[in-house]
Design a protein around this motif. Structure first.
Motif, PDB file in Angstrom:
ATOM      1  N   LEU A 222      57.554  63.145  93.976  1.00  0.00           N
ATOM      2  CA  LEU A 222      57.837  61.801  93.554  1.00  0.00           C
ATOM      3  C   LEU A 222      57.820  60.572  94.531  1.00  0.00           C
ATOM      4  O   LEU A 222      58.193  60.955  95.579  1.00  0.00           O
ATOM      5  CB  LEU A 222      59.518  62.111  93.193  1.00  0.00           C
ATOM      6  CG  LEU A 222      60.450  60.769  92.635  1.00  0.00           C
ATOM      7  CD1 LEU A 222      59.885  60.008  91.548  1.00  0.00           C
ATOM      8  CD2 LEU A 222      61.869  61.204  92.796  1.00  0.00           C
ATOM      9  N   ILE A 223      57.170  59.780  94.295  1.00  0.00           N
ATOM     10  CA  ILE A 223      56.803  58.611  95.054  1.00  0.00           C
ATOM     11  C   ILE A 223      57.555  57.471  94.965  1.00  0.00           C
ATOM     12  O   ILE A 223      57.551  56.948  93.876  1.00  0.00           O
ATOM     13  CB  ILE A 223      55.082  58.325  95.146  1.00  0.00           C
ATOM     14  CG1 ILE A 223      54.570  59.607  95.675  1.00  0.00           C
ATOM     15  CG2 ILE A 223      55.078  57.157  96.273  1.00  0.00           C
ATOM     16  CD1 ILE A 223      53.043  59.582  95.160  1.00  0.00           C
ATOM     17  N   LEU A 224      58.574  57.000  95.778  1.00  0.00           N
ATOM     18  CA  LEU A 224      59.300  56.021  95.406  1.00  0.00           C
ATOM     19  C   LEU A 224      58.986  54.639  96.340  1.00  0.00           C
ATOM     20  O   LEU A 224      58.716  54.700  97.618  1.00  0.00           O
ATOM     21  CB  LEU A 224      60.693  56.140  96.208  1.00  0.00           C
ATOM     22  CG  LEU A 224      61.465  57.728  95.291  1.00  0.00           C
ATOM     23  CD1 LEU A 224      62.605  57.797  95.947  1.00  0.00           C
ATOM     24  CD2 LEU A 224      61.304  57.377  93.679  1.00  0.00           C
ATOM     25  N   ALA A 225      58.771  53.634  95.527  1.00  0.00           N
ATOM     26  CA  ALA A 225      58.403  52.408  96.051  1.00  0.00           C
ATOM     27  C   ALA A 225      59.943  51.852  96.223  1.00  0.00           C
ATOM     28  O   ALA A 225      60.318  51.044  95.442  1.00  0.00           O
ATOM     29  CB  ALA A 225      57.652  51.410  95.166  1.00  0.00           C
ATOM     30  N   ASN A 226      60.374  52.152  97.387  1.00  0.00           N
ATOM     31  CA  ASN A 226      61.674  51.652  97.795  1.00  0.00           C
ATOM     32  C   ASN A 226      61.834  50.038  98.216  1.00  0.00           C
ATOM     33  O   ASN A 226      60.938  49.513  98.463  1.00  0.00           O
ATOM     34  CB  ASN A 226      62.144  52.516  99.084  1.00  0.00           C
ATOM     35  CG  ASN A 226      63.714  52.269  99.220  1.00  0.00           C
ATOM     36  OD1 ASN A 226      64.386  52.121  98.182  1.00  0.00           O
ATOM     37  ND2 ASN A 226      64.293  52.520 100.446  1.00  0.00           N
ATOM     38  N   LYS A 227      63.148  49.665  98.300  1.00  0.00           N
ATOM     39  CA  LYS A 227      63.390  48.319  98.388  1.00  0.00           C
ATOM     40  C   LYS A 227      63.093  46.999  97.517  1.00  0.00           C
ATOM     41  O   LYS A 227      62.696  46.021  98.037  1.00  0.00           O
ATOM     42  CB  LYS A 227      62.959  48.105 100.020  1.00  0.00           C
ATOM     43  CG  LYS A 227      63.458  48.905 101.242  1.00  0.00           C
ATOM     44  CD  LYS A 227      63.013  48.690 102.411  1.00  0.00           C
ATOM     45  CE  LYS A 227      63.266  49.595 103.475  1.00  0.00           C
ATOM     46  NZ  LYS A 227      63.101  49.496 105.059  1.00  0.00           N
ATOM     47  N   GLN A 228      63.198  47.753  96.267  1.00  0.00           N
ATOM     48  CA  GLN A 228      62.796  46.772  95.159  1.00  0.00           C
ATOM     49  C   GLN A 228      63.786  45.789  95.394  1.00  0.00           C
ATOM     50  O   GLN A 228      63.602  44.711  94.338  1.00  0.00           O
ATOM     51  CB  GLN A 228      62.994  47.276  93.943  1.00  0.00           C
ATOM     52  CG  GLN A 228      61.802  48.482  93.816  1.00  0.00           C
ATOM     53  CD  GLN A 228      60.292  47.737  93.645  1.00  0.00           C
ATOM     54  OE1 GLN A 228      60.184  46.699  93.107  1.00  0.00           O
ATOM     55  NE2 GLN A 228      59.415  48.299  94.207  1.00  0.00           N
ATOM     56  N   ASP A 229      65.027  45.572  95.900  1.00  0.00           N
ATOM     57  CA  ASP A 229      65.885  44.574  95.979  1.00  0.00           C
ATOM     58  C   ASP A 229      65.291  43.555  96.826  1.00  0.00           C
ATOM     59  O   ASP A 229      65.833  42.194  96.676  1.00  0.00           O
ATOM     60  CB  ASP A 229      67.153  44.879  96.585  1.00  0.00           C
ATOM     61  CG  ASP A 229      67.250  45.484  97.964  1.00  0.00           C
ATOM     62  OD1 ASP A 229      67.364  44.925  98.915  1.00  0.00           O
ATOM     63  OD2 ASP A 229      66.523  46.626  97.798  1.00  0.00           O
ATOM     64  N   LEU A 230      64.167  43.549  97.534  1.00  0.00           N
ATOM     65  CA  LEU A 230      63.590  42.581  98.358  1.00  0.00           C
ATOM     66  C   LEU A 230      62.609  41.908  97.773  1.00  0.00           C
ATOM     67  O   LEU A 230      61.786  42.630  97.019  1.00  0.00           O
ATOM     68  CB  LEU A 230      63.121  43.021  99.712  1.00  0.00           C
ATOM     69  CG  LEU A 230      64.145  43.734 100.665  1.00  0.00           C
ATOM     70  CD1 LEU A 230      63.529  44.247 101.964  1.00  0.00           C
ATOM     71  CD2 LEU A 230      65.242  42.676 101.189  1.00  0.00           C
ATOM     72  N   GLU A 231      62.664  40.472  97.713  1.00  0.00           N
ATOM     73  CA  GLU A 231      61.580  39.946  96.963  1.00  0.00           C
ATOM     74  C   GLU A 231      59.959  40.240  96.943  1.00  0.00           C
ATOM     75  O   GLU A 231      58.968  40.078  96.405  1.00  0.00           O
ATOM     76  CB  GLU A 231      61.617  38.445  97.267  1.00  0.00           C
ATOM     77  CG  GLU A 231      61.186  37.355  95.949  1.00  0.00           C
ATOM     78  CD  GLU A 231      61.791  36.018  96.621  1.00  0.00           C
ATOM     79  OE1 GLU A 231      60.818  35.457  96.803  1.00  0.00           O
ATOM     80  OE2 GLU A 231      62.970  35.825  96.777  1.00  0.00           O
ATOM     81  N   GLU A 232      59.602  40.481  98.240  1.00  0.00           N
ATOM     82  CA  GLU A 232      58.470  40.789  98.724  1.00  0.00           C
ATOM     83  C   GLU A 232      57.830  42.343  98.372  1.00  0.00           C
ATOM     84  O   GLU A 232      56.677  42.609  98.727  1.00  0.00           O
ATOM     85  CB  GLU A 232      58.387  40.668 100.228  1.00  0.00           C
ATOM     86  CG  GLU A 232      59.213  41.444 101.194  1.00  0.00           C
ATOM     87  CD  GLU A 232      60.333  40.543 101.577  1.00  0.00           C
ATOM     88  OE1 GLU A 232      60.954  39.937 100.782  1.00  0.00           O
ATOM     89  OE2 GLU A 232      60.899  40.826 102.737  1.00  0.00           O
ATOM     90  N   ALA A 233      58.912  43.087  97.933  1.00  0.00           N
ATOM     91  CA  ALA A 233      58.426  44.098  97.451  1.00  0.00           C
ATOM     92  C   ALA A 233      57.295  44.635  96.519  1.00  0.00           C
ATOM     93  O   ALA A 233      57.566  43.730  95.485  1.00  0.00           O
ATOM     94  CB  ALA A 233      59.775  45.252  97.068  1.00  0.00           C
ATOM     95  N   VAL A 234      56.261  45.351  96.469  1.00  0.00           N
ATOM     96  CA  VAL A 234      55.279  45.539  95.557  1.00  0.00           C
ATOM     97  C   VAL A 234      56.079  46.562  94.510  1.00  0.00           C
ATOM     98  O   VAL A 234      56.913  47.415  94.816  1.00  0.00           O
ATOM     99  CB  VAL A 234      54.012  45.967  96.034  1.00  0.00           C
ATOM    100  CG1 VAL A 234      53.525  44.883  97.161  1.00  0.00           C
ATOM    101  CG2 VAL A 234      54.196  47.531  96.611  1.00  0.00           C
ATOM    102  N   SER A 235      55.605  46.526  93.384  1.00  0.00           N
ATOM    103  CA  SER A 235      56.039  47.327  92.252  1.00  0.00           C
ATOM    104  C   SER A 235      55.393  48.724  92.283  1.00  0.00           C
ATOM    105  O   SER A 235      54.553  48.986  93.083  1.00  0.00           O
ATOM    106  CB  SER A 235      55.450  46.882  91.066  1.00  0.00           C
ATOM    107  OG  SER A 235      54.102  46.889  90.818  1.00  0.00           O
ATOM    108  N   ALA A 236      56.085  49.773  91.794  1.00  0.00           N
ATOM    109  CA  ALA A 236      55.400  51.120  91.596  1.00  0.00           C
ATOM    110  C   ALA A 236      54.082  51.138  91.198  1.00  0.00           C
ATOM    111  O   ALA A 236      53.271  51.791  92.054  1.00  0.00           O
ATOM    112  CB  ALA A 236      56.478  51.882  90.769  1.00  0.00           C
ATOM    113  N   ASP A 237      53.412  50.372  90.229  1.00  0.00           N
ATOM    114  CA  ASP A 237      52.276  50.417  89.999  1.00  0.00           C
ATOM    115  C   ASP A 237      51.323  49.801  90.978  1.00  0.00           C
ATOM    116  O   ASP A 237      50.238  50.383  91.124  1.00  0.00           O
ATOM    117  CB  ASP A 237      51.920  49.526  88.785  1.00  0.00           C
ATOM    118  CG  ASP A 237      52.691  50.074  87.492  1.00  0.00           C
ATOM    119  OD1 ASP A 237      52.665  51.232  87.421  1.00  0.00           O
ATOM    120  OD2 ASP A 237      52.614  49.458  86.498  1.00  0.00           O
ATOM    121  N   GLU A 238      51.667  48.741  91.584  1.00  0.00           N
ATOM    122  CA  GLU A 238      50.767  48.378  92.982  1.00  0.00           C
ATOM    123  C   GLU A 238      50.771  49.251  93.829  1.00  0.00           C
ATOM    124  O   GLU A 238      49.373  49.558  94.667  1.00  0.00           O
ATOM    125  CB  GLU A 238      51.399  46.932  93.272  1.00  0.00           C
ATOM    126  CG  GLU A 238      51.199  45.851  92.551  1.00  0.00           C
ATOM    127  CD  GLU A 238      52.159  44.647  92.882  1.00  0.00           C
ATOM    128  OE1 GLU A 238      51.392  43.701  93.277  1.00  0.00           O
ATOM    129  OE2 GLU A 238      53.134  44.617  92.742  1.00  0.00           O
TER     130      GLU A 238
END
Ligand SMILES: Nc1nc2c(ncn2[C@@H]2O[C@H](COP(=O)(O)OP(=O)(O)OP(=O)(O)O)[C@@H](O)[C@H]2O)c(=O)[nH]1
Ligand SMILES: [Mg+2]
Length: 202
Positions: A129-145
């Protein structure tokens, strides 16, 4: 006869136990995630983010989610500590790989550390399971990216997924845990680990 019924009773009523490794480079948010999982799925209140320090040893978190007992092993991600990760591979049912999705400058380090994990033979067949963490930050890339960047074409698609999460506010955690349990329950690796552990171990 008794042992037959006891075996059946155990199968139905005993929760299955899974060992899940939380990996990723330093500052990805692994321990923050672990503490969030404790708060959400156990009767212990996890540490608040401001009390979490970089991990040097091993943090363990036990939680129960519907029919499963999950034992999380959270290890330190600093370069000098990554050689310890492999000591835990053999016993792990699955891996959660945490990436700081808001820190582009560290993507390369994160990618090469993940590639090394995936090359290790002791982890073959383990759900990832790969988590794209820190989605609360504006600069975070999405899981798809992040998925496009990591480019895991060679892996069996039924064994891995990407999920955008925030270990801070809990976004995406429920979906992540549901996928993890479902995939571990169906995985051949779980069958193999169970057979190796012998009868009586669920
Ligand atoms: N904004 C934001 N910050 C986060 C999130 N998760 C973790 N952090 C912050 O990221 C930093 C590192 O978090 P840790 O949980 O200690 O990271 P780690 O992966 O355990 O790091 P090591 O133990 O050194 O391997 C801390 O300042 C956290 O507060 C998140 O979802 N959002
Ligand atoms: Mg940590």
């Amino acid at each position: 006869m008794f042992s037959l019924f006891y075996g059946l009773w155990k199968q139905v009523f005993t929760k299955m136990e899974f060992h899940v490794l939380i990996l990723g480079i330093d500052k990805a948010g692994k321990t923050t995630l672990l503490e969030k999982l404790k708060t959400r799925y156990s009767n212990l209140e996890g540490l608040s983010p401001d009390r979490i320090v970089p991990t040097v040893g091993l943090n363990i978190g036990r939680v129960e989610v519907s029919n499963a007992k999950l034992v999380f092993w959270d290890l330190g991600g600093q370069p000098g500590l990554r050689s310890i990760w492999e000591k835990y591979y053999e016993e792990a049912h699955a891996v959660v790989y945490v990436v700081d999705a808001a820190c582009l400058s560290r993507f390369e380090d994160s990618k090469s550390a993940l590639e090394k994990v995936l090359r290790h033979e002791d982890l073959q067949g383990a759900p990832l399971l790969i988590l794209a963490n820190k989605q609360d930050l504006e600069e975070a890339v999405s899981a798809d990216e992040l998925a496009r960047y990591l480019d895991l074409k060679k892996l069996d698609e039924s064994l891995y997924t990407f999920q955008g999460v925030s270990a801070f506010d809990g976004l995406g955690i429920k979906e992540s845990i549901n996928w993890l349990i479902d995939t571990m329950e169906r995985s051949k690796r779980t069958e193999t680990l169970r057979a190796r552990a012998g009868p009586g171990v669920i």
